[in-house]
Design an enzyme around this catalytic site. Sequence first.
Site, PDB file in Angstrom:
ATOM      1  N   GLY A 147       0.842  -1.191   0.000  1.00  0.00           N
ATOM      2  CA  GLY A 147       0.000   0.000   0.000  1.00  0.00           C
ATOM      3  C   GLY A 147       0.881   1.247   0.000  1.00  0.00           C
ATOM      4  O   GLY A 147       2.073   1.190   0.313  1.00  0.00           O
ATOM      5  N   CYS A 148       0.265   2.378  -0.370  1.00  0.00           N
ATOM      6  CA  CYS A 148       1.049   3.618  -0.481  1.00  0.00           C
ATOM      7  C   CYS A 148       1.516   4.109   0.888  1.00  0.00           C
ATOM      8  O   CYS A 148       2.705   4.401   1.096  1.00  0.00           O
ATOM      9  CB  CYS A 148       0.227   4.684  -1.205  1.00  0.00           C
ATOM     10  SG  CYS A 148      -1.495   4.803  -0.663  1.00  0.00           S
ATOM     11  N   TYR A 149       0.599   4.184   1.862  1.00  0.00           N
ATOM     12  CA  TYR A 149       1.017   4.601   3.213  1.00  0.00           C
ATOM     13  C   TYR A 149       2.019   3.603   3.828  1.00  0.00           C
ATOM     14  O   TYR A 149       3.020   4.017   4.405  1.00  0.00           O
ATOM     15  CB  TYR A 149      -0.196   4.710   4.145  1.00  0.00           C
ATOM     16  CG  TYR A 149      -1.079   5.928   3.980  1.00  0.00           C
ATOM     17  CD1 TYR A 149      -0.564   7.219   3.971  1.00  0.00           C
ATOM     18  CD2 TYR A 149      -2.470   5.785   3.895  1.00  0.00           C
ATOM     19  CE1 TYR A 149      -1.391   8.330   3.877  1.00  0.00           C
ATOM     20  CE2 TYR A 149      -3.302   6.885   3.791  1.00  0.00           C
ATOM     21  CZ  TYR A 149      -2.764   8.162   3.789  1.00  0.00           C
ATOM     22  OH  TYR A 149      -3.591   9.257   3.705  1.00  0.00           O
ATOM     23  N   THR A 151       4.221   1.833   2.371  1.00  0.00           N
ATOM     24  CA  THR A 151       5.546   2.054   1.772  1.00  0.00           C
ATOM     25  C   THR A 151       6.241   3.221   2.475  1.00  0.00           C
ATOM     26  O   THR A 151       7.408   3.122   2.868  1.00  0.00           O
ATOM     27  CB  THR A 151       5.413   2.345   0.254  1.00  0.00           C
ATOM     28  OG1 THR A 151       4.830   1.207  -0.370  1.00  0.00           O
ATOM     29  CG2 THR A 151       6.757   2.628  -0.385  1.00  0.00           C
ATOM     30  N   ALA A 152       5.502   4.321   2.649  1.00  0.00           N
ATOM     31  CA  ALA A 152       6.109   5.500   3.278  1.00  0.00           C
ATOM     32  C   ALA A 152       6.510   5.213   4.729  1.00  0.00           C
ATOM     33  O   ALA A 152       7.613   5.557   5.164  1.00  0.00           O
ATOM     34  CB  ALA A 152       5.129   6.680   3.217  1.00  0.00           C
TER      35      ALA A 152
END
Length: 342
Positions: A147-149, A151-152
């Site tokens: 997921g994008c979050y 990854t961060a």
Amino acid sequence: MKKLRVAIVGATGYTGLELLRILNNHPQVEIALLSSKSFAGKSLSEVYPFELDQTILEGIDRQKLIEKNCDVLFAALPAGASYELVKSLGNMRVIDLGADFRFDDPHLYEKHYGNSLPDYDSSERVYGLTELYREQIRKASIVANPGCYPTAVLLGLAPLAKNGLLHANTVFVDAKSGVSGAGRKQDEQYSFCELNENLRPYNLVNHRHVPEIEEKLEKMVGRRINVVFVPHLVPMNRGILCTIYLETHLKVQEAHELYNEFYKDEPFVHVLPLGTHPATRWCLGSNHVFLSLAKDERTSTLIVVSTLDNLMKGASGQAVQNMNVMFSIEEETALYLKPIYP
Ligand SMILES: NC(=O)c1ccc[n+]([C@@H]2O[C@H](COP(=O)([O-])OP(=O)(O)OC[C@H]3O[C@@H](n4cnc5c(N)ncnc54)[C@H](OP(=O)(O)O)[C@@H]3O)[C@@H](O)[C@H]2O)c1
């Protein structure tokens, strides 16, 4: 080298289009199939005139996928739509951008996504956070793109977690995302007047990315770390900025050295000098992640800022990075993109 035959299912969505934008500039890729549920039979340029691409969109059909004899399939579908479609496709390797293969524990997925995953344990899969799972990704038949979050946040915590220096029991994440993070679905909450000149939190304490982050952190650290996660919707198209707070005895200079060492050979993760902090625009349209560190000595709180483009390193950019790793192609191929600035 023979070009890779690539299929994209969900080609008309935001991550599907972003995959095409990158792959159209990939010298070792040939697009063999584009699929859509609602626009099957139309050309891509009929749906999106700016694409200038007369390729006819196929329906989403497992048999057709198999017949196309592709080397790799990108599944850019909502959670639940890819699981049965992409399992056991023979030699065709799969990069799934959704959540269906991300969890080690299928019960976590079922609890948070509401779909069931029959025979999950027999599906071979690797979590596609490239910097942490590169060796497993090389051989994987199914890569679960994160997921994008997650990854961060995971890139923001990995140097501590992997070095046994994440001692806090709880980390706090204040997260901000541009609206494309929700895909192109229509919903009142995403209408112009609701978003423009507005800022609001959403899915407080029950965002679906929390169990994904906690599960992967636990794997790194060997014990449960609680994640308090508050996402906010920001009136911009793309971009994620996560500010992570955790208690530590490390000095900021020590943490900074650790982060620099951890990411020194990574082409896409950059640790900024102390005193410099990133902005979402630094990543716009590029696969790069910028991290910065600060410490509030008074409260022993380390602050890690992590920024990326949700459609690039947060989704399609990382998916292509993974494809390059899987097929022993130079990892930055087609991803040499700098941000669009200003
Ligand atoms: N957006 C992001 O920043 C981001 C970041 C990381 C991961 N992801 C994940 O990537 C996946 C795709 O996201 P997105 O943002 O590209 O979504 P999107 O813009 O809403 O596009 C979804 C695509 O899936 C197709 N689709 C929708 N329902 C379907 C169904 N029931 N069966 C088959 N196809 C269906 C749509 O096809 P048609 O309309 O053509 O029929 C469309 O092409 C999601 O799992 C998402 O969670 C997204």
